[in-house]
Design a protein around this motif. Structure first.
Motif, PDB file in Angstrom:
ATOM      1  N   GLY A   1      11.716   1.121 -11.834  1.00  0.00           N
ATOM      2  CA  GLY A   1      11.521   0.916 -10.400  1.00  0.00           C
ATOM      3  C   GLY A   1      11.124  -0.499 -10.004  1.00  0.00           C
ATOM      4  N   LYS A   2      11.111  -1.418 -10.966  1.00  0.00           N
ATOM      5  CA  LYS A   2      10.671  -2.799 -10.690  1.00  0.00           C
ATOM      6  C   LYS A   2      11.523  -3.477  -9.618  1.00  0.00           C
ATOM      7  CE  LYS A   2      11.845  -4.117 -14.854  1.00  0.00           C
ATOM      8  NZ  LYS A   2      12.528  -2.984 -15.505  1.00  0.00           N
ATOM      9  N   SER A   3      12.840  -3.440  -9.834  1.00  0.00           N
ATOM     10  CA  SER A   3      13.728  -4.143  -8.891  1.00  0.00           C
ATOM     11  C   SER A   3      13.646  -3.519  -7.509  1.00  0.00           C
ATOM     12  CB  SER A   3      15.175  -4.071  -9.356  1.00  0.00           C
ATOM     13  OG  SER A   3      15.287  -4.680 -10.596  1.00  0.00           O
ATOM     14  N   THR A   4      13.469  -2.210  -7.460  1.00  0.00           N
ATOM     15  CA  THR A   4      13.374  -1.555  -6.151  1.00  0.00           C
ATOM     16  C   THR A   4      12.140  -2.060  -5.403  1.00  0.00           C
ATOM     17  OG1 THR A   4      14.518   0.348  -7.089  1.00  0.00           O
ATOM     18  CG2 THR A   4      13.424   0.682  -4.984  1.00  0.00           C
ATOM     19  N   VAL A   5      11.021  -2.228  -6.117  1.00  0.00           N
ATOM     20  CA  VAL A   5       9.819  -2.766  -5.463  1.00  0.00           C
ATOM     21  C   VAL A   5      10.118  -4.163  -4.908  1.00  0.00           C
ATOM     22  CG1 VAL A   5       7.460  -3.597  -5.861  1.00  0.00           C
ATOM     23  CG2 VAL A   5       8.192  -1.441  -6.875  1.00  0.00           C
TER      24      VAL A   5
ATOM     25  N   GLU B   1       0.824  -1.216   0.000  1.00  0.00           N
ATOM     26  CA  GLU B   1       0.000   0.000   0.000  1.00  0.00           C
ATOM     27  C   GLU B   1       0.850   1.255   0.000  1.00  0.00           C
ATOM     28  OE1 GLU B   1      -2.739  -0.453   3.289  1.00  0.00           O
ATOM     29  OE2 GLU B   1      -4.302  -0.841   1.803  1.00  0.00           O
ATOM     30  N   HIS B   2       0.658   2.061  -1.038  1.00  0.00           N
ATOM     31  CA  HIS B   2       1.268   3.401  -1.135  1.00  0.00           C
ATOM     32  C   HIS B   2       2.776   3.392  -0.855  1.00  0.00           C
ATOM     33  CE1 HIS B   2      -2.750   4.804  -1.565  1.00  0.00           C
ATOM     34  NE2 HIS B   2      -3.097   4.280  -0.402  1.00  0.00           N
ATOM     35  N   LEU B   3       3.455   2.441  -1.482  1.00  0.00           N
ATOM     36  CA  LEU B   3       4.893   2.311  -1.264  1.00  0.00           C
ATOM     37  C   LEU B   3       5.643   3.422  -1.999  1.00  0.00           C
ATOM     38  CD1 LEU B   3       6.307   0.079   0.313  1.00  0.00           C
ATOM     39  CD2 LEU B   3       6.743  -1.093  -1.851  1.00  0.00           C
ATOM     40  N   ARG B   4       6.613   4.000  -1.289  1.00  0.00           N
ATOM     41  CA  ARG B   4       7.406   5.079  -1.892  1.00  0.00           C
ATOM     42  C   ARG B   4       8.861   4.906  -1.471  1.00  0.00           C
ATOM     43  NH1 ARG B   4       6.636  10.361  -3.710  1.00  0.00           N
ATOM     44  NH2 ARG B   4       4.402  10.105  -3.530  1.00  0.00           N
ATOM     45  N   LYS B   5       9.757   5.081  -2.447  1.00  0.00           N
ATOM     46  CA  LYS B   5      11.181   5.011  -2.126  1.00  0.00           C
ATOM     47  C   LYS B   5      11.930   6.077  -2.900  1.00  0.00           C
ATOM     48  CE  LYS B   5      15.064   3.291  -0.601  1.00  0.00           C
ATOM     49  NZ  LYS B   5      15.403   3.422   0.837  1.00  0.00           N
ATOM     50  N   ASN B   6      12.647   6.915  -2.170  1.00  0.00           N
ATOM     51  CA  ASN B   6      13.465   7.948  -2.820  1.00  0.00           C
ATOM     52  C   ASN B   6      14.932   7.586  -2.661  1.00  0.00           C
ATOM     53  OD1 ASN B   6      11.214   9.644  -3.328  1.00  0.00           O
ATOM     54  ND2 ASN B   6      11.283  10.339  -1.202  1.00  0.00           N
ATOM     55  N   PHE B   7      15.718   7.884  -3.687  1.00  0.00           N
ATOM     56  CA  PHE B   7      17.176   7.838  -3.567  1.00  0.00           C
ATOM     57  C   PHE B   7      17.612   9.288  -3.721  1.00  0.00           C
ATOM     58  CE2 PHE B   7      16.280   3.532  -5.292  1.00  0.00           C
ATOM     59  CZ  PHE B   7      16.791   2.792  -4.232  1.00  0.00           C
TER      60      PHE B   7
ATOM     61  N   MET C   1       4.991  -1.110 -15.142  1.00  0.00           N
ATOM     62  CA  MET C   1       5.564   0.037 -14.418  1.00  0.00           C
ATOM     63  C   MET C   1       6.235   1.022 -15.358  1.00  0.00           C
ATOM     64  SD  MET C   1       7.131  -1.110 -10.782  1.00  0.00           S
ATOM     65  CE  MET C   1       7.272   0.605 -10.267  1.00  0.00           C
ATOM     66  N   ASN C   2       6.127   2.282 -15.009  1.00  0.00           N
ATOM     67  CA  ASN C   2       6.780   3.350 -15.763  1.00  0.00           C
ATOM     68  C   ASN C   2       7.094   4.476 -14.786  1.00  0.00           C
ATOM     69  OD1 ASN C   2       7.630   5.068 -17.838  1.00  0.00           O
ATOM     70  ND2 ASN C   2       5.550   5.834 -18.183  1.00  0.00           N
ATOM     71  N   GLN C   3       8.350   4.902 -14.747  1.00  0.00           N
ATOM     72  CA  GLN C   3       8.776   6.020 -13.888  1.00  0.00           C
ATOM     73  C   GLN C   3       8.271   5.889 -12.454  1.00  0.00           C
ATOM     74  OE1 GLN C   3       7.666   9.552 -16.067  1.00  0.00           O
ATOM     75  NE2 GLN C   3       9.414   9.313 -17.404  1.00  0.00           N
ATOM     76  N   GLY C   4       8.446   4.700 -11.889  1.00  0.00           N
ATOM     77  CA  GLY C   4       8.138   4.491 -10.480  1.00  0.00           C
ATOM     78  C   GLY C   4       6.678   4.246 -10.153  1.00  0.00           C
ATOM     79  N   ARG C   5       5.817   4.285 -11.174  1.00  0.00           N
ATOM     80  CA  ARG C   5       4.383   4.095 -10.930  1.00  0.00           C
ATOM     81  C   ARG C   5       3.852   2.891 -11.682  1.00  0.00           C
ATOM     82  NH1 ARG C   5       1.466   8.402  -8.994  1.00  0.00           N
ATOM     83  NH2 ARG C   5       2.585  10.371  -8.865  1.00  0.00           N
ATOM     84  N   ILE C   6       2.708   2.382 -11.219  1.00  0.00           N
ATOM     85  CA  ILE C   6       2.045   1.312 -11.962  1.00  0.00           C
ATOM     86  C   ILE C   6       1.076   1.952 -12.956  1.00  0.00           C
ATOM     87  CG2 ILE C   6       0.451  -0.634 -11.795  1.00  0.00           C
ATOM     88  CD1 ILE C   6       1.797  -1.352  -9.182  1.00  0.00           C
TER      89      ILE C   6
ATOM     90  N   ASN D   1       6.968   5.297  -6.668  1.00  0.00           N
ATOM     91  CA  ASN D   1       6.106   6.443  -6.395  1.00  0.00           C
ATOM     92  C   ASN D   1       4.662   5.985  -6.165  1.00  0.00           C
ATOM     93  OD1 ASN D   1       4.946   8.929  -6.284  1.00  0.00           O
ATOM     94  ND2 ASN D   1       5.719   9.642  -8.252  1.00  0.00           N
ATOM     95  N   ASP D   2       4.296   5.792  -4.912  1.00  0.00           N
ATOM     96  CA  ASP D   2       2.915   5.464  -4.547  1.00  0.00           C
ATOM     97  C   ASP D   2       2.415   4.183  -5.228  1.00  0.00           C
ATOM     98  OD1 ASP D   2       0.546   5.776  -3.231  1.00  0.00           O
ATOM     99  OD2 ASP D   2      -0.297   7.189  -4.663  1.00  0.00           O
ATOM    100  N   VAL D   3       3.118   3.107  -4.984  1.00  0.00           N
ATOM    101  CA  VAL D   3       2.774   1.828  -5.616  1.00  0.00           C
ATOM    102  C   VAL D   3       1.921   0.982  -4.676  1.00  0.00           C
ATOM    103  CG1 VAL D   3       3.806  -0.404  -6.270  1.00  0.00           C
ATOM    104  CG2 VAL D   3       4.688   1.713  -7.246  1.00  0.00           C
ATOM    105  N   SER D   4       0.773   0.525  -5.181  1.00  0.00           N
ATOM    106  CA  SER D   4      -0.109  -0.358  -4.402  1.00  0.00           C
ATOM    107  C   SER D   4      -0.530  -1.531  -5.273  1.00  0.00           C
ATOM    108  CB  SER D   4      -1.387   0.365  -3.970  1.00  0.00           C
ATOM    109  OG  SER D   4      -1.090   1.516  -3.219  1.00  0.00           O
ATOM    110  N   PHE D   5      -0.496  -2.725  -4.736  1.00  0.00           N
ATOM    111  CA  PHE D   5      -1.028  -3.895  -5.443  1.00  0.00           C
ATOM    112  C   PHE D   5      -1.115  -5.069  -4.482  1.00  0.00           C
ATOM    113  CE2 PHE D   5       3.570  -4.139  -6.075  1.00  0.00           C
ATOM    114  CZ  PHE D   5       3.874  -5.487  -5.918  1.00  0.00           C
TER     115      PHE D   5
END
Ligand code: ATP
Length: 348
Positions: free
Chosen positions: A40-44, A6-12, A206-211, A19-23
């Motif tokens: 951002g796939k591998s980061t998730v 839910e609403h996962l976010r990770k900044n480097f 995924m594209n640019q950190g979003r689904i 950026n706000d990934v939920s699934f």
């Protein structure tokens, strides 16, 4: 094991990789994160594994919040593209390694490792060293090693990325059968659309950190939710069209009517195999001339010039092309059987 993100976010630093990934991933489901490099796939995947910690958001496993739980306690198995086997250990010892560090006694862990070697179709190779195996065999050993501690979740990051195209295909169907047998909840990361479409119950593009879209493979292909998905998954003709009298036109091609103001600019995507090509006018009535023919094996790719400035690509089965006598310079008639229209460019 089931997962809820839910609403996962990770900044480097100041860059937002996720950026706000939920699934969700249900028990026994095979889900794929598909996207271009850097999306951002591998980061998730690393966040779910516990190898990175998120800036915000929640990761739940079987209804329990594991967001701050260390990697060792998450009961996940990983296979990465370059997850090298231990070179100085036999195949059997490699597979049994995870059990050894958990203090499982030798006879039990060796029996388990042999069982897994059988499962991945490599019985009899237990005494070999990693250098004595092919790349494909090594990745299967890596998978057996990940499965040894009986994880509730399998995370695969481009596991076949370093292998040649034919071997990738082989291992893909092998992995699909393996999943049908063991039904382990699996999350795969890949940039290979064929891999994603063939293996998954559900694909997350995924594209640019979003689904961008979350759907079954067929729906991703047939009903792309965004222009990015239409262009990224499968080949496409992309044209910028204009609305006139409520109808979308691109040169002599018409793509149906829409309740949008005249002069609106739209983007139309249609797949080369959704172009019907005939020798005579009939159902297909837009005339064109074949300007190039590429032999692709089972299909031929035809470049058809409709008029000056309007050229499309069509894929036709090789047999049909031969039967219809398609050759360079031949006049043909086309119709587009299915298209996807995106109203994103504003007014002309
Ligand atoms: P690929 O298929 O190339 O592995 P990906 O979709 O898996 O791509 P990620 O590896 O998740 O993408 O990376 C997403 C973005 O975050 C990239 O721009 C990457 O450079 C950046 N990134 C990833 N890890 C770090 C890190 N540890 N430090 C800084 N930036 C990072």
């Amino acid at each position: 094991m089931n997962i809820k993100i839910e609403h996962l976010r990770k900044n480097f630093s100041d860059f937002t990789a996720v950026n706000d990934v939920s699934f969700t991933v249900s028990e026994s489901e095979f889900v794929t994160l598909l996207g271009p490099s850097g999306s951002g796939k591998s980061t998730v995947l690393r966040l779910i594994a516990g190898l990175e910690s998120p800036d915000s958001g929640i990761i739940e496993v079987n209804g329990e919040d594991v967001t701050r739980i260390p990697v060792q306690e998450r009961k996940v198995g990983f296979v990465f593209q370059h997850y090298a086997l231990f070179r100085h250990m036999s195949i059997l010892d490699n597979i049994a390694f995870g059990l050894k560090v958990r203090g499982v006694k030798r006879s039990v862990r060796e029996a388990k490792a042999k069982e897994l070697l059988h499962l991945v179709g490599l019985s009899g190779l237990d005494r070999r060293m990693p250098t004595q195996l092919s790349g494909g065999q090594r990745q299967r050993v890596a998978l057996a090693r990940a499965l040894a501690p009986e994880p509730g979740l399998l995370l695969l990051d481009e596991p076949f990325g370093a292998l040649d195209a034919r071997l990738r295909k082989e291992l893909r169907s092998w992995l699909k059968k393996l999943h049908e047998r063991i039904k382990l909840t699996t999350l795969l990361v890949t940039h290979d659309q064929e891999e994603a479409l063939e293996l998954s119950d559900k694909v997350l593009v995924m594209n640019q950190g979003r689904i961008e879209q979350e759907a079954a493979p067929q729906a991703i292909f047939d009903k792309p939710a965004t222009e990015f998905v239409a262009a990224f998954v499968g080949e496409t003709n992309r044209v910028e069209a204009i609305v006139q009298d409520g109808e979308v036109y691109w040169g002599p091609l018409r793509f149906g009517s829409y309740y949008v103001p005249d002069g609106s600019k739209v983007t139309v995507h249609f797949r080369p195999n959704d172009v019907y090509v005939a020798s005579q006018p009939g159902e297909a009535h837009t005339a064109g001339v074949i300007r190039s023919i590429l032999f692709l094996g089972a299909t031929e790719s035809l470049e058809i010039e409709l008029d000056k400035g309007h050229t499309i690509t069509a894929h036709v089965p090789t047999g049909v092309a031969a039967q219809s006598g398609f050759h360079l310079g031949k006049e043909v008639y086309v119709s587009v059987t299915r298209s996807h229209i995106f109203f994103s460019l504003g007014s002309a």
